[in-house]
Structure formats: C-alpha cells, structure tokens
Write a protein that holds these residues in place. Structure first.
Motif, short mmCIF file in Angstrom:
data_model
loop_
_atom_site.label_atom_id
_atom_site.label_comp_id
_atom_site.label_asym_id
_atom_site.label_seq_id
_atom_site.Cartn_x
_atom_site.Cartn_y
_atom_site.Cartn_z
N LEU B 100 0.85 -1.19 0.00
CA LEU B 100 0.00 0.00 0.00
C LEU B 100 0.89 1.24 0.00
O LEU B 100 1.71 1.42 0.90
N SER B 101 0.71 2.06 -1.04
CA SER B 101 1.69 3.12 -1.31
C SER B 101 1.72 4.21 -0.25
O SER B 101 2.74 4.86 -0.07
N ASN B 102 0.63 4.43 0.46
CA ASN B 102 0.67 5.52 1.43
C ASN B 102 1.02 5.05 2.84
O ASN B 102 0.96 5.82 3.78
N LEU B 103 1.38 3.78 2.95
CA LEU B 103 1.80 3.28 4.26
C LEU B 103 3.31 3.04 4.26
O LEU B 103 3.88 2.70 3.22
#
Lengths: 394, 231
Positions: B100-103
C-alpha cells in the motif's frame, strides 16, 4: 479495533490532500449556512420577545382583519368603533392611531418616516403605561396642536444635524414644532415620529378612520377574558371580517410565524447546499474506491473481511463529514457573530447570538452521519469487490 | 501424506463465462501440498496458473470440485470466514509487490495483523522484528516509493509472514526484479522453508521452479507432470 481503522482511514484522507479538502469544503459550506441561520434566527426571535416585554402586556390590539405584519395605512378601522370599544365595561381607555408615511424635512435634508397620529388627550396615560419618557423636552399635552415627538434614532441618527426639542421641522410641507425626543426604548418606537391625531387626520385626509386601537384593559381583569368580551361586544355591530383582536402573546405568535416561515425557506436552501456537499463526498468516495481497487484486493487477500473494507470507507466518509462539520461550526458561528456586530453598528443592537453546547454536539454528530451516509453506497461497492478481480485491476 | 496436508485440491474446475463463450481455466485439477514442502507450480502463460493460484490461495471459489485449506472445505465458507482463514493461514507474495503506497514499510507489514485484531503495540513490535529479519531494519518508516524493487519484495515477504501463516504463496516473486536480486529473494524463501514454512511458488520459469522440492507442471488447466527435485 475501530480506532485502528479510523487511523487508517485518516491516513488515506490526508494522502489525497487537496482533493480531500475540496470535498470537505462542500460540507463546510452547508453546515456553516445551517448554523449561522439557526443562531441568527434564534437571536432575532429573542430580540423580538424582549421588545414585546417592553411594550407591555396589559394591552390588546384591535387591528383591521387580514392584516399581516405591522399596521399600515391601507387597512383601516371606522371611527365609530372607537366609541363602541370605549363603552365596553372592561376597557379603561383606548389609544387610537393613524399610521402613515411622510416626508420629513430638516436642515435641508428630506427623509421618509413612519408617522403616527396619536390622540393627545391620552398622552399622560398612554406613554406612561408603556414606560416611555421624553429625554429632551416633554411628551404630549391635552391641547397640543402642530407639535411633534420624535423617536430617539430619528433625532440622533437620521439627519446630519441632531434634532432637539424646540427645533422647527417640516412634515409634508407643514411646519411643526418639536416638543420632545423620546428616550431610547429599543423598540420600533425609536424610528417613528408622533404628531397629534387631528393633525394627522387633516394632513393625510383621514377624517373617518384609524389604523389600529390599543386597548388598555382595566386593572384586575384577565387579558384573555377581556379579549373575549370585547370581541363579543364588537360583533354586535361589526362583521368578524372587519377586525381582529390580538393579545401581546398572539401578536408575538404571529411575528414568530412569519419569522419561522422565513427561517424554513432559508434552512431549506442551506439544506440543499449540504446535500450538494454530501453528493461531493459520495463522488469522492466512488473515485477513491475505483482508484484503490487493487489496494482493496490486496487487503482482502491478506485477510480483510468485507465488513473491514466497508468500515474503512465508511469511516473515511464519516471523518470527512465531521471535519467539514467542525469547520462549518467555526465559520457559521463567526458569521452569526459578524451579523450581530454589523446589526449593532447599523443601529439595531437587539440581536444577541448565543451558541449552545448542545447545538455544537448535535451538528457534529449530524455532519458525521451525513458524511457516513454518503459513503454507504461506495463502501458497499468496495466491500463487494471480489479479491481476484480487484487484484487483477490495473 | 493426507494427514498433514495443508492444501488439497480435489478435481477442481474453474469455468469463466466470457460473453458468449465459456472458458475452462481449470479442468479437474488435483494435488496436495504437505506441511513443510516447497512446491512450484510451473506453467506457460495461459496454462491456468493464475487461476490455480487463486484456488490454492483461497481467493476464489471453484466452479466444481473441492478445495481444502487446513482441513476446511472452502466452498462451505462465507467470504468473510474465508478472508479470516486466508489471513491467518496464507501469506501472499505478489509479482507487483502490491504494497500500500501511502503506508510505511512497517505499517504495510503490520496491516495483516490489524485485520486479525492484534493490538497496535504487538503489531509494531512484530513488524519491526520481521523487517529486521529481512535486513530492512533501517528502512522501517520508508514508503514503498522510497525503496528498490528488491527491498519492496522483501517488505512484501515480511508482510506475508506477519500472522505467522503455515503457507507462503509466492506468485512470480522475481518477475519484476533483476536476476541477482531475484536470487536473493529465492534464497530468502528457501531459508523460510528450512525454518518449516510451507512454500508454494507459481512461475513460468523452469530454472526458478527447480529450486523447489517438487514441481507440478500445469498445462491447459490440468497437471500434466509431477517432478521431484534431484536434491
């Protein structure tokens, strides 16, 4: 666990940055409109109630039937109704007035004014009973003719030069002598001018009728009983379509009804803007589900249940609603206080804005629910995605 | 073997409806994986590899036949029950990493534990330890975009291990990284296998498949050959 998901949702909202804020602004506008309208409306209502208390509660008003709002020159009562009313046993005396609009000229300035023709023979009683004093000069006396009493605001603010007792002034091309200026009352009396009834009859060519009667009821008689008796007596000579008798409570009710209708319309408009905001959230959530389809697939693969996914998206929508609500409350109350200040500066210092704790809490919950409801369909769509399909999504 | 089998497919069919046409992606696939095995499912593209992976990973229901995961018949489980079992028993490693790119790396590793209801403190502790075990102890708060392909895949492996699953299911785990880094990843998987994890790797690359104990050769939706490694 909910806390973890909410933190996760919050991260997603922040990730989208400007787009999230644009979505939230829709809710901010809706909520601030609703909050400011409610509080301003409440403030105006309180102001009106306060004024009514000042005007006295021992009076009945007899006004032409079908009149909505303040007395006007178009609707009239016949002169003979005065005597009939005065002869009823519960009546102490009757103030009768003519209400007109006239051009007042002073110091080479002309202004349009509410003019009241007032029976000077009752001057010592009528004004005293509603606790009105002269700040400068004196009130009417029995034989007064060609004289004028001036409301506080008219005297001090309408013209460049302040009007004082003993000034000469011209109303509708006739010369009057100002005999007094009322002390400030905080009611509409402040913005009126009073002349003797007979002068008004001549000036406006109204020999046969008046616009309203203020009936002072005898001490010890219930105001609503008096209303009933007067109505019954007057109905012997008049039709019930000729007049209405109102107690102060009824007049207040009438004004509140009008105010309520205005508020309902405004609230309707505010609600539409909130609805638009809610649709904005729904749209943003649909976009978000589409953009994060693959992510949803991954989360499902690593163990997220349908309900987990639904909760994450619902929380996102709910948080956006709440944040919008929070800012909406701040902006809405600021707006309301600004209106209070502006009204004060414009010479209407009666609106008192009060923000209750309850309304803040209710609004916050409400904005959360609006947000979450907007997220229901997108969240269900997200939850329904099949992990295999979502993982394949590019 | 049946006693300690982790995954068993019994005459599994998967038929997709593509408009007017029915596509039979799997035509009676049967095989089982025992606990502690390293199995490769090898096949050219179009052989039904991905569909087989979906079945083995309990990501989808078969059209016909039965899939047993840890003794449960998955066709009898609801989507949510399946998700919970999947999260506990299987760790996924994807070709595209699918982080997950925003984690951050640590948050990605902690995510499967969140869905199992594990407390935040334990999640942090364990995800840190897992990242250290794949030599990424210095990259805990990096976002995926700040990591190389090999590093991202190692984060993904750490994530796959988060709930201490019995099986790690790797779908072309080296497909998106250079060959040297790819070897590191394969070595990592072998190490895990030595420590007792069951590894199932799906690949089109025979050289890669050779590292497994056993190769199931898939063609046209059915196992055509089974080979034991010469090791």
């Amino acid at each position: 666990m909910a806390k973890d998901y909410i933190r996760f949702s919050w991260k997603n909202i922040r990730q989208r940055g400007l787009r999230s804020w644009l979505t939230i602004i829709g809710i901010v506008i809706g909520i601030s409109a609703i909050i400011s309208l409610i509080t301003i409306g409440q403030g105006v209502e309180n102001a009106i109630e306060e004024q009514f208390e000042k005007l006295g509660v021992r009076n009945l008003r007899i006004i032409p039937a079908n009149l909505q709002g303040p007395p006007s020159a178009i609707f009239t009562l016949p002169n003979d109704m005065i005597d009939k009313t005065e002869s009823i046993r519960v009546v102490e005396y009757v103030d009768k007035v003519i209400t007109e609009t006239g051009i007042l000229e002073f110091n080479n300035e002309e202004k349009s004014m509410n003019v009241i023709g007032y029976d000077v023979s009752l001057a010592d009683k009528g004004f005293a009973d509603i606790d009105v004093r002269a700040e400068d000069g004196r009130l009417f006396e029995k034989s007064d003719n060609g004289v004028m009493l001036i409301g506080n605001t008219v005297a001090k603010e309408k013209f460049d030069k302040e009007i004082r007792a003993r000034n000469n002034i011209i109303l509708e091309d006739e010369k009057f002598k100002v005999i007094g200026v009322f002390a400030e009352t905080g009611t509409e009396l402040d913005s009126r001018i009073y002349i003797p009834l007979e002068n008004a009859r001549d000036m406006f060519d109204r020999p046969d009728d008046i616009n309203a009667m203020i009936v002072h009821v005898k001490e010890g008689i219930d105001i609503e009983d008096a209303q009933e008796i007067i109505e019954r007596e007057l109905l012997r000579s008049y039709d019930d379509e000729d007049f209405d008798i109102l107690t102060p409570a009824q007049i207040l009710e009438m004004i509140k009804d009008i105010l309520g209708a205005v508020q309902a319309v405004l609230a309707g408009i505010a609600t539409i803007s909130l609805l638009v905001g809610a649709i904005g959230i729904m749209n943003a959530m649909f976009t978000s589900v589409l953009e994060r389809t693959r992510e949803i697939g991954v989360m499902k693969a690593i163990g997220a249940k349908n309900s987990d996914i639904a909760f994450i998206f619902l929380a996102e929508a709910g948080i956006m609603g709440s944040v919008g609500g929070l800012f909406g409350i701040v902006i809405g109350t600021s707006l309301a206080f600004t209106v209070e200040l502006v009204a004060d500066a414009l010479g209407f210092p009666y609106i008192k804005i009060e923000i209750g704790f309850i309304i803040i809490i209710v609004t916050l919950i409400f904005s959360f629910i609006v947000g979450a409801l907007s997220g229901v369909i997108p969240a269900m769509q997200a939850a329904k995605l099949k992990p295999v399909d979502a993982l394949r999504y590019e | 073997m049946a006693k300690n089998s982790v995954i068993r497919l019994n005459n599994v069919w998967k038929i997709y409806q593509m408009g007017e046409v029915q596509v039979e992606a799997l035509k009676g696939l049967s095989f089982e994986v025992a606990s502690g095995e390293f199995v490769a499912i090898e096949g050219p593209s179009g052989s039904g590899k991905s569909t087989a992976m979906n079945m083995v990973g309990a990501l989808d229901y078969p059209t016909k036949g039965i899939v047993y995961l840890d003794g449960h018949d998955i066709t009898k489980l609801s989507e949510s029950q399946l998700a919970t079992i999947r999260g506990r028993k299987i760790g996924f490693v994807f070709q595209q990493f699918n982080l997950l790119s925003n984690l951050s790396a640590m948050e990605n590793v902690a995510l499967p534990m969140m869905f199992q209801g594990i407390s935040q403190i334990k999640r942090k502790e364990r995800s840190k330890k897992l990242l250290e075990s794949v030599s990424l102890g210095e990259r805990l708060s990096h976002k995926p975009s700040e990591l190389s392909g090999g590093q991202q895949q190692r984060v993904a492996i750490a994530r796959a291990l988060a709930n201490d699953p019995e099986v790690v299911l790797a779908d072309e785990p080296t497909g998106n990284i250079d060959s040297k880094t790819g070897r590191d990843i394969i070595n990592l998987l072998r190490e895990l296998n030595k420590k007792g994890k069951t590894i199932i790797m799906i690949t089109h690359d025979h050289n890669l498949a050779k590292v497994a104990d056993r190769i199931e050769l898939l063609k046209d939706g059915i196992i055509i050959k089974q080979k034991r490694s010469k090791k």
